[in-house]
Design an enzyme around this catalytic site. Structure first.
Site, mmCIF file in Angstrom:
data_model
loop_
_atom_site.group_PDB
_atom_site.id
_atom_site.type_symbol
_atom_site.label_atom_id
_atom_site.label_comp_id
_atom_site.label_asym_id
_atom_site.label_seq_id
_atom_site.Cartn_x
_atom_site.Cartn_y
_atom_site.Cartn_z
ATOM 1 N N GLY D 148 -90.088 39.894 -34.666
ATOM 2 C CA GLY D 148 -91.265 40.179 -35.299
ATOM 3 C C GLY D 148 -92.009 41.261 -35.094
ATOM 4 O O GLY D 148 -92.036 41.443 -33.710
ATOM 5 N N CYS D 149 -92.786 41.757 -35.860
ATOM 6 C CA CYS D 149 -93.850 42.975 -35.180
ATOM 7 C C CYS D 149 -94.951 42.525 -34.260
ATOM 8 O O CYS D 149 -95.068 43.023 -33.030
ATOM 9 C CB CYS D 149 -94.377 43.491 -36.439
ATOM 10 S SG CYS D 149 -95.185 42.243 -37.613
ATOM 11 N N TYR D 150 -95.794 41.429 -34.646
ATOM 12 C CA TYR D 150 -96.688 40.961 -33.872
ATOM 13 C C TYR D 150 -96.112 40.359 -32.413
ATOM 14 O O TYR D 150 -96.336 40.451 -31.381
ATOM 15 C CB TYR D 150 -97.176 39.581 -34.347
ATOM 16 C CG TYR D 150 -98.417 40.024 -35.407
ATOM 17 C CD1 TYR D 150 -99.527 40.744 -35.210
ATOM 18 C CD2 TYR D 150 -98.144 39.379 -36.673
ATOM 19 C CE1 TYR D 150 -100.618 40.986 -36.060
ATOM 20 C CE2 TYR D 150 -99.239 39.720 -37.594
ATOM 21 C CZ TYR D 150 -100.333 40.656 -37.488
ATOM 22 O OH TYR D 150 -101.254 40.838 -38.396
ATOM 23 N N GLN D 315 -98.598 49.864 -31.398
ATOM 24 C CA GLN D 315 -97.146 50.188 -31.786
ATOM 25 C C GLN D 315 -97.441 50.736 -33.502
ATOM 26 O O GLN D 315 -98.299 49.983 -34.018
ATOM 27 C CB GLN D 315 -96.219 49.149 -31.728
ATOM 28 C CG GLN D 315 -96.420 47.794 -32.472
ATOM 29 C CD GLN D 315 -95.255 46.894 -32.370
ATOM 30 O OE1 GLN D 315 -94.347 47.026 -31.380
ATOM 31 N NE2 GLN D 315 -95.259 45.871 -33.328
#
Lengths: 349, 349, 349, 349
Positions: D148-150, D315
């Site tokens: 996942g991004c987080y 990011q």
């Protein structure tokens, strides 16, 4: 009618004072100073005020501020302390939206603001203008240090828990986010549209002026030593401030206290406040729900293992975080209903 | 006090009506309908209204709209024409913010809105609610078709020149730009943040519903045949509308008329208007100078060879372009001062 | 490898050149000058370039630009004309992204840019760097005046119709909208986030420098007298430009020409172009469809009575409108494939 | 050339895969599925891809995914686990950008994603696709659960300190902020422009799916029990993620460890990484410094009393936080240089 002077009306807190005072039923705008814009009608600089504010800027020398009942300083730090003594001596009340009279600790002021405090003798009578925690003193004040925007959210968010003694005062974390207008109306590359839009960053993480101000005030609420870790961030929006506050419950309390009890502390603390809205437990307030209004909203969460309370606080940084709060103080100082002229409904969307 | 009902209070024009009416001194909010949100407090859906609007949405069946003095329709096209007859029969005035009663030309309505007009017999008494051009009829109206947002700017921008007969009515160009809120509060991919932010586009260039509405009204101002080329665009901002209008001066007039004379036409036309601000010749109005207010600002230019007048018009599409204008009509219909409850100072920054 | 110098690499066109050239397979970044930032690594000022550009800024005196094969000027107007003669004398090619070498009409240059042209003798050999209309001359040029951002869209949008002689050259209207980065990276209040976000305005309506540049170029395409009414606007987005062009068909042609024929003119004109995309008739191009790429997209419309063609043109103002176009010229001048290093896919969303 | 299939190419991670793969020198786009858009050219839906991606969407039934070398799932949770078994059986590698194969703890998956895991037997061989912490396993993997991004930011930010054992694993706080594209391309009111622009809010404070994923991974790095308090927020920007991580130093370590030592841990940990940039101590990374690139940047701070390390991580949520990371995994799996096709320079401004 209250005769009002504004020193430094060209910045964002200045024009916001004008927006609010233009419809305040007891306000008589009398003088607005700006050395640079002397003679220029305010509405020429701010077309949003066309037809609503007739005043022109006047040079500080010409403006007869001594005839005002109250003077607001919407200036950089250091201006109010130079001019306040004469105004007070002439019976004019002073509300400074900058930091000159916010902190009693002169050493801290001089360290963080990089200037000598030229008016230390007035500090003892200066009153910190956060009505919800300091209303009685504001009533009789001649000189107000209006709180910083971030400190308003941090104090109103942590206060009920600190007073109740349920959290560890030595481990407060405040992760705060502000709209770009908080940086003021200055010709600086860092706050250009093309530098800040569609991006996000922290700033001042190593240390920010609002930390000592907040700690000084929070320390009044508890005997425990207050230690605060404060991280400000810049959000690509004009107005709005969102503070995410992390308070660690004292270990023994963490195991027994209910969410309902925590919520009740806040509801009780602010039940008579016109401008503090305690939302239902678990809410996610949006900054826009306070846009262009003097409202501050708070919501509590207790995620995961229950050891922390997460307090979400939102406000409009230019209103409750600056000019609205200053007018709220004025209302108190002049015996008006505290919400006079401040009942703008938030602008949404 | 005027008892007010709102049908369809969940969209942006609905919540904007609520924002305005919540501080209107003669407004008594009586009913807000939403079939889907029946029983839900309005302030739960719109936290910006917490503490300011106590009403809950009610299903249309339950809401006793017949007891209101006036009902606003902040609904999609087609709703008002279904419900207006009964309300009018019960002595309730109706202000429709959609298009049902804007155009007298039924064929045009049916062509552009893709539905049959079910209430043609009421059209003759329906009044187009643009006060600056139609005030006398609004005074005695029972049924108002509130203008579209774009048409308001195009009409107020072209009207003085058309009336004076100095421009070529057959060659009007309107290059208009709207904030995204103009598209409404609908679950559509095209108006997502990630689809519209940091980008710009035209839409509906081949033809837009606001063209026939505008032409019908402009045609009333001149005997020349009106032809309008209207190009709408979407701006990555929430509120605000900027229309750049190009009017070609008639050839013989172009050579002799002065800028001062053109400017005077506008100043004369709007000299008594509370909500139309004619700025100095050559100004560049910004949409934000009208944000969250009922003001519309106009500025004239005459670039290059002097053959064209360029008229810049700005407004808040949700206020003067929709809900504020509707309340302005209500004030006129009920004999109040026209600006009652509408004197919000624009929010800037 | 082409040895490349950049004069004035701290602005937006400068950093965009760096972004493009950092991955250009034939580019060898050799020197970047900035008097103010002498010695500062480029990547310190622009962290986006960390690890990708190792160069430091150097003072113009120290930078040995004479050893470069080509020097780009990403400077304010007036700098390139002072330094070009020496560079050219040393066999270095020059591409100026400012206006010094865009216009052959010195009087117009001096009127609009408010400075004397100090290098008139080089003007005759200066080549206007719009490859799609001027490719052959660019091939052999030593000195390029890179087009302005707005003029690129206006020329590529009007050119096919002007060349075909189907429109009235004396009545061109260009309603153009630019992202804020077009205003450059300067410490000015007018382009602060809080001044431009969530708002929209026109500027320079009375006259803009890009008008004479565009007219000079368009005039080369037709014997009819070109008259252009150009209105620039500021959009709250970082990058992107959208030009809405209104061309009036000659009366006799209007009645007989088909949309297909108009579309064919554009498709034919640009069929071999790598960076001009003629979209299907009736499309609505979004600026984001070109974001961070060298693409320019065009779509035709013919609304209403068919008397006008509306041409929609979008590009990224910093790429095809500035630095990408400059690199495109460089590729041509050095005999490379024209799209070398320029095939970035637009960033969407 | 690697033959590539994409299932669900209509969302933001799908189109971002296309943007990246369109210029990847070893990628051969072979099939993109979408039931709803069957037959529609990808570039019709995403004009940014005109001329760059020729493929049309095809219905899942028709697309011969079994002939691909690798298939990316850019789909909602639950799709990949239904189709992976057949693909793997046919020798096709699978990279799932959703959550189906991220967590080994099935109970946690089923609790947080509200669905039964239909493919438990493949979980043991599924590899968590975070190259910087898991490169060796990715090399030989057939099945990747892309992070996942987080979680990517939280893991890369906390990992060096956790591994070194200098912080209290039981008291990690992550205050994270994401651009709106992280919410996907869905027709939902909550992510409309007019609902999210010019505002800021937290969401999911009571609990978010990315917490268990992150804890599962962090727990592998330390024997101490990991407890994580994670608060996500929504920023009015399209792309970008900023995580502000608070790690409490173990008491004995806090008093003796230097900032240099902390900084050295990060520099050592990531010294060979192409996509992790450890900035100088005390830096304030901006999300835009990674925009449209696969870079992740980290900066350390140690404010106030020195008891905490504050780690700032930025990011692009769609690249290193999703599609770029997936391609990075693909490069590793197919023996390519890890940065092949991923060296986009961040787009700034």
């Amino acid at each position: 009618m209250i005769k009002i002077g504004i020193v430094g009306g060209t910045g964002y807190t200045g024009v916001e004072l004008l927006r609010i005072l233009a419809t305040h039923p007891q306000a008589q705008l009398t003088a607005i100073t700006s050395r640079k814009e002397d003679g220029v009608p305010v509405a020429q600089m701010y077309p949003s005020l066309r037809g609503r504010v007739d005043l022109a800027f006047s040079s500080p020398d010409k403006a007869n501020l001594n005839e005002c009942d109250v003077v607001f300083f919407a200036t950089p730090h250091g201006v109010a302390m130079a001019q306040a003594p004469e105004l007070l001596a002439n019976g004019v009340k002073v509300i400074d939206l900058a930091a000159d009279f916010r902190m009693q600790d002169v050493a801290q002021f001089e360290k963080w603001y990089g200037m000598e405090h030229s008016c230390k003798d007035l500090l003892p009578e200066a009153v910190y203008g956060l009505p919800e925690l300091n209303r009685d003193k504001i009533k009789n004040a001649r000189l107000i240090g209006n709180p910083g925007c971030y400190p308003t959210t941090m104090q109103l968010g942590f206060a009920p828990l600190l007073k109740a003694g349920v959290i560890d005062a030595g481990n407060l974390i405040a992760d705060c986010k502000s709209g770009v207008s908080g940086a003021g109306r200055k010709a600086e590359i860092g706050i250009l549209f093309s530098e800040t839009s569609d991006s996000f960053k922290a700033y001042g993480v190593a240390g920010h002026r609002h930390t000592p101000e907040t700690v000084e005030q929070l320390q009044r609420l508890t005997k425990d030593k207050v230690e605060l870790l404060f991280t400000p961030h810049l959000v690509p929006m004009i107005r709005g401030m969102h503070s995410t506050l992390y308070a660690q419950l004292k270990q023994e309390i963490s195991q027994e206290i209910s969410n309902e009890a925590l919520q009740a502390m806040f509801e009780e603390a602010y039940k008579d406040e016109a401008f503090v809205d305690v939302m239902p437990f678990g809410s996610h307030p949006e900054t826009r729900s306070t846009r262009a209004s003097n409202m501050l909203r708070i919501a509590l969460h207790r995620p995961g293992n229950g050891k922390h309370v997460v307090i979400l606080v939102v406000q409009d940084n230019l209103v409750k975080g600056a000019s609205g709060q200053a007018v709220q103080c004025m209302n108190i100082m002049f015996g008006l209903d505290e919400s006079t002229g401040l009942l703008h409904v938030p602008v949404n969307p």
